[in-house]
Design a protein around this motif. Sequence first.
Motif, PDB file in Angstrom:
ATOM      1  N   PHE A 125       0.818  -1.214   0.000  1.00 38.41           N
ATOM      2  CA  PHE A 125       0.000   0.000   0.000  1.00 38.41           C
ATOM      3  C   PHE A 125       0.853   1.265   0.000  1.00 38.41           C
ATOM      4  O   PHE A 125       0.340   2.370  -0.192  1.00 38.41           O
ATOM      5  CB  PHE A 125      -0.933   0.006   1.222  1.00 38.41           C
ATOM      6  CG  PHE A 125      -0.196   0.035   2.536  1.00 38.41           C
ATOM      7  CD1 PHE A 125       0.124   1.245   3.142  1.00 38.41           C
ATOM      8  CD2 PHE A 125       0.192  -1.150   3.162  1.00 38.41           C
ATOM      9  CE1 PHE A 125       0.822   1.280   4.344  1.00 38.41           C
ATOM     10  CE2 PHE A 125       0.880  -1.126   4.361  1.00 38.41           C
ATOM     11  CZ  PHE A 125       1.195   0.094   4.956  1.00 38.41           C
ATOM     12  N   LEU A 126       2.172   1.141   0.209  1.00 34.86           N
ATOM     13  CA  LEU A 126       3.030   2.318   0.378  1.00 34.86           C
ATOM     14  C   LEU A 126       3.342   3.121  -0.890  1.00 34.86           C
ATOM     15  O   LEU A 126       3.437   4.348  -0.817  1.00 34.86           O
ATOM     16  CB  LEU A 126       4.331   1.930   1.069  1.00 34.86           C
ATOM     17  CG  LEU A 126       4.236   1.677   2.572  1.00 34.86           C
ATOM     18  CD1 LEU A 126       5.585   1.243   3.133  1.00 34.86           C
ATOM     19  CD2 LEU A 126       3.722   2.904   3.304  1.00 34.86           C
ATOM     20  N   PRO A 127       3.535   2.502  -2.065  1.00 36.52           N
ATOM     21  CA  PRO A 127       3.939   3.316  -3.220  1.00 36.52           C
ATOM     22  C   PRO A 127       3.048   4.524  -3.528  1.00 36.52           C
ATOM     23  O   PRO A 127       3.585   5.623  -3.734  1.00 36.52           O
ATOM     24  CB  PRO A 127       3.991   2.313  -4.372  1.00 36.52           C
ATOM     25  CG  PRO A 127       4.393   1.038  -3.691  1.00 36.52           C
ATOM     26  CD  PRO A 127       3.629   1.060  -2.379  1.00 36.52           C
ATOM     27  N   PRO A 128       1.722   4.396  -3.533  1.00 37.21           N
ATOM     28  CA  PRO A 128       0.952   5.624  -3.800  1.00 37.21           C
ATOM     29  C   PRO A 128       1.081   6.656  -2.681  1.00 37.21           C
ATOM     30  O   PRO A 128       0.990   7.862  -2.934  1.00 37.21           O
ATOM     31  CB  PRO A 128      -0.495   5.136  -3.930  1.00 37.21           C
ATOM     32  CG  PRO A 128      -0.529   3.775  -3.333  1.00 37.21           C
ATOM     33  CD  PRO A 128       0.859   3.219  -3.433  1.00 37.21           C
ATOM     34  N   ILE A 129       1.341   6.192  -1.464  1.00 32.60           N
ATOM     35  CA  ILE A 129       1.506   7.125  -0.349  1.00 32.60           C
ATOM     36  C   ILE A 129       2.827   7.869  -0.501  1.00 32.60           C
ATOM     37  O   ILE A 129       2.876   9.096  -0.414  1.00 32.60           O
ATOM     38  CB  ILE A 129       1.424   6.398   1.015  1.00 32.60           C
ATOM     39  CG1 ILE A 129       0.031   5.796   1.208  1.00 32.60           C
ATOM     40  CG2 ILE A 129       1.772   7.358   2.154  1.00 32.60           C
ATOM     41  CD1 ILE A 129      -0.082   4.869   2.401  1.00 32.60           C
ATOM     42  N   ASN A 183       6.014  12.686  -2.234  1.00 31.00           N
ATOM     43  CA  ASN A 183       6.889  13.370  -3.187  1.00 31.00           C
ATOM     44  C   ASN A 183       6.167  14.554  -3.831  1.00 31.00           C
ATOM     45  O   ASN A 183       6.738  15.637  -3.976  1.00 31.00           O
ATOM     46  CB  ASN A 183       7.354  12.411  -4.289  1.00 31.00           C
ATOM     47  CG  ASN A 183       8.740  11.873  -4.046  1.00 31.00           C
ATOM     48  OD1 ASN A 183       9.553  12.495  -3.392  1.00 31.00           O
ATOM     49  ND2 ASN A 183       9.011  10.707  -4.590  1.00 31.00           N
ATOM     50  N   GLY A 184       4.916  14.335  -4.228  1.00 30.34           N
ATOM     51  CA  GLY A 184       4.135  15.418  -4.812  1.00 30.34           C
ATOM     52  C   GLY A 184       3.935  16.561  -3.824  1.00 30.34           C
ATOM     53  O   GLY A 184       4.047  17.744  -4.177  1.00 30.34           O
ATOM     54  N   LEU A 185       3.657  16.206  -2.579  1.00 30.90           N
ATOM     55  CA  LEU A 185       3.501  17.210  -1.528  1.00 30.90           C
ATOM     56  C   LEU A 185       4.803  17.982  -1.323  1.00 30.90           C
ATOM     57  O   LEU A 185       4.789  19.209  -1.161  1.00 30.90           O
ATOM     58  CB  LEU A 185       3.056  16.539  -0.223  1.00 30.90           C
ATOM     59  CG  LEU A 185       2.857  17.453   0.978  1.00 30.90           C
ATOM     60  CD1 LEU A 185       1.766  18.484   0.702  1.00 30.90           C
ATOM     61  CD2 LEU A 185       2.512  16.616   2.214  1.00 30.90           C
ATOM     62  N   GLY A 215       9.813  11.676  -8.903  1.00 26.39           N
ATOM     63  CA  GLY A 215       9.349  10.570  -8.059  1.00 26.39           C
ATOM     64  C   GLY A 215       7.889  10.250  -8.331  1.00 26.39           C
ATOM     65  O   GLY A 215       7.497   9.079  -8.406  1.00 26.39           O
ATOM     66  N   VAL A 216       7.088  11.268  -8.516  1.00 28.94           N
ATOM     67  CA  VAL A 216       5.670  11.079  -8.844  1.00 28.94           C
ATOM     68  C   VAL A 216       5.539  10.483 -10.247  1.00 28.94           C
ATOM     69  O   VAL A 216       4.758   9.547 -10.464  1.00 28.94           O
ATOM     70  CB  VAL A 216       4.897  12.416  -8.746  1.00 28.94           C
ATOM     71  CG1 VAL A 216       3.449  12.233  -9.178  1.00 28.94           C
ATOM     72  CG2 VAL A 216       4.976  12.985  -7.334  1.00 28.94           C
ATOM     73  N   ILE A 217       6.302  11.004 -11.185  1.00 29.39           N
ATOM     74  CA  ILE A 217       6.225  10.522 -12.577  1.00 29.39           C
ATOM     75  C   ILE A 217       6.626   9.053 -12.659  1.00 29.39           C
ATOM     76  O   ILE A 217       5.960   8.257 -13.335  1.00 29.39           O
ATOM     77  CB  ILE A 217       7.097  11.399 -13.501  1.00 29.39           C
ATOM     78  CG1 ILE A 217       6.499  12.804 -13.591  1.00 29.39           C
ATOM     79  CG2 ILE A 217       7.239  10.773 -14.890  1.00 29.39           C
ATOM     80  CD1 ILE A 217       7.401  13.836 -14.256  1.00 29.39           C
ATOM     81  N   ILE A 242       5.091   3.401 -13.514  1.00 32.17           N
ATOM     82  CA  ILE A 242       5.249   1.993 -13.141  1.00 32.17           C
ATOM     83  C   ILE A 242       3.992   1.404 -12.486  1.00 32.17           C
ATOM     84  O   ILE A 242       3.816   0.189 -12.441  1.00 32.17           O
ATOM     85  CB  ILE A 242       6.493   1.756 -12.261  1.00 32.17           C
ATOM     86  CG1 ILE A 242       6.903   0.283 -12.324  1.00 32.17           C
ATOM     87  CG2 ILE A 242       6.270   2.237 -10.840  1.00 32.17           C
ATOM     88  CD1 ILE A 242       8.269  -0.027 -11.775  1.00 32.17           C
ATOM     89  N   SER A 243       3.112   2.251 -12.022  1.00 28.75           N
ATOM     90  CA  SER A 243       1.950   1.760 -11.266  1.00 28.75           C
ATOM     91  C   SER A 243       1.085   0.737 -12.008  1.00 28.75           C
ATOM     92  O   SER A 243       0.555  -0.167 -11.360  1.00 28.75           O
ATOM     93  CB  SER A 243       1.092   2.916 -10.747  1.00 28.75           C
ATOM     94  OG  SER A 243       0.556   3.656 -11.809  1.00 28.75           O
ATOM     95  N   PRO A 244       0.928   0.798 -13.324  1.00 30.48           N
ATOM     96  CA  PRO A 244       0.136  -0.257 -13.978  1.00 30.48           C
ATOM     97  C   PRO A 244       0.743  -1.655 -13.872  1.00 30.48           C
ATOM     98  O   PRO A 244       0.077  -2.648 -14.120  1.00 30.48           O
ATOM     99  CB  PRO A 244       0.092   0.181 -15.450  1.00 30.48           C
ATOM    100  CG  PRO A 244       0.418   1.627 -15.446  1.00 30.48           C
ATOM    101  CD  PRO A 244       1.313   1.849 -14.264  1.00 30.48           C
ATOM    102  N   TYR A 245       2.023  -1.731 -13.499  1.00 32.65           N
ATOM    103  CA  TYR A 245       2.725  -3.010 -13.464  1.00 32.65           C
ATOM    104  C   TYR A 245       2.846  -3.607 -12.068  1.00 32.65           C
ATOM    105  O   TYR A 245       3.419  -4.673 -11.887  1.00 32.65           O
ATOM    106  CB  TYR A 245       4.113  -2.863 -14.119  1.00 32.65           C
ATOM    107  CG  TYR A 245       3.972  -2.278 -15.492  1.00 32.65           C
ATOM    108  CD1 TYR A 245       3.464  -3.036 -16.540  1.00 32.65           C
ATOM    109  CD2 TYR A 245       4.289  -0.949 -15.742  1.00 32.65           C
ATOM    110  CE1 TYR A 245       3.303  -2.501 -17.817  1.00 32.65           C
ATOM    111  CE2 TYR A 245       4.133  -0.389 -16.993  1.00 32.65           C
ATOM    112  CZ  TYR A 245       3.623  -1.168 -18.021  1.00 32.65           C
ATOM    113  OH  TYR A 245       3.444  -0.632 -19.270  1.00 32.65           O
ATOM    114  N   TYR A 246       2.291  -2.887 -11.062  1.00 31.97           N
ATOM    115  CA  TYR A 246       2.266  -3.469  -9.724  1.00 31.97           C
ATOM    116  C   TYR A 246       1.320  -4.664  -9.722  1.00 31.97           C
ATOM    117  O   TYR A 246       0.297  -4.661 -10.397  1.00 31.97           O
ATOM    118  CB  TYR A 246       1.786  -2.445  -8.678  1.00 31.97           C
ATOM    119  CG  TYR A 246       2.841  -1.427  -8.284  1.00 31.97           C
ATOM    120  CD1 TYR A 246       4.013  -1.827  -7.661  1.00 31.97           C
ATOM    121  CD2 TYR A 246       2.640  -0.077  -8.531  1.00 31.97           C
ATOM    122  CE1 TYR A 246       4.975  -0.895  -7.301  1.00 31.97           C
ATOM    123  CE2 TYR A 246       3.602   0.864  -8.163  1.00 31.97           C
ATOM    124  CZ  TYR A 246       4.760   0.443  -7.558  1.00 31.97           C
ATOM    125  OH  TYR A 246       5.712   1.354  -7.206  1.00 31.97           O
TER     126      TYR A 246
END
Length: 180
Positions: free
Chosen positions: A46-50, A55-57, A168-170, A175-179
């Motif tokens: 659950f950590l990668p989107p957090i 990073n975005g923040l 970091g956000v990019i 990569i998120s579709p490949y999780y």
Amino acid sequence: MSNSTAIEQKYNKWIIVLSIAIPLVVAALFGVNLRKLGFNVEPLTFLPPIYASVNGLTALILLVALWAIKNKKIKLHEGLMKTAILCSVLFLIMYVAYHMTSDSTKFGGEGAIRYLYYFILITHIVLSVVVIPFVLVTYVRALSQRFDKHKKIARITFPIWLYVAITGVIVYIMISPYYN
């Protein structure tokens, strides 16, 4: 020796130690997977989107901090910069925790997008190491109230740190579709 110089010299050793130790520790821990070592830990998937959001923040905080200092809101700038440093530390902790409990995700894109992804990833990683001493020196120069020197190095630190935060956000988005 002035008090400002004494403060800088006091922290210079720590800047060197941290600038070397942080990347080495992260690299060492990156290669450790607790589950593969037999520890009964849940993967922290659950950590990668957090941490991507952190990073975005961080990027937003850096931009607001730039606005604050340009508008002579020094206390706001100071608080925002401390918050940006805290966000970067939190990101790093979550990033290492994720990689110590989860299998690495392979990027599945092909063609030009693959080259773009790896270019962004590699520059992100290299600059995330490079920015550590810059952030620390910039912060210490502010602490020691050597604002002329602080401003000079901040002009280098800011774009590198902003690039690292944004990429970091990019990288996460790409990569998120490949999780799994």
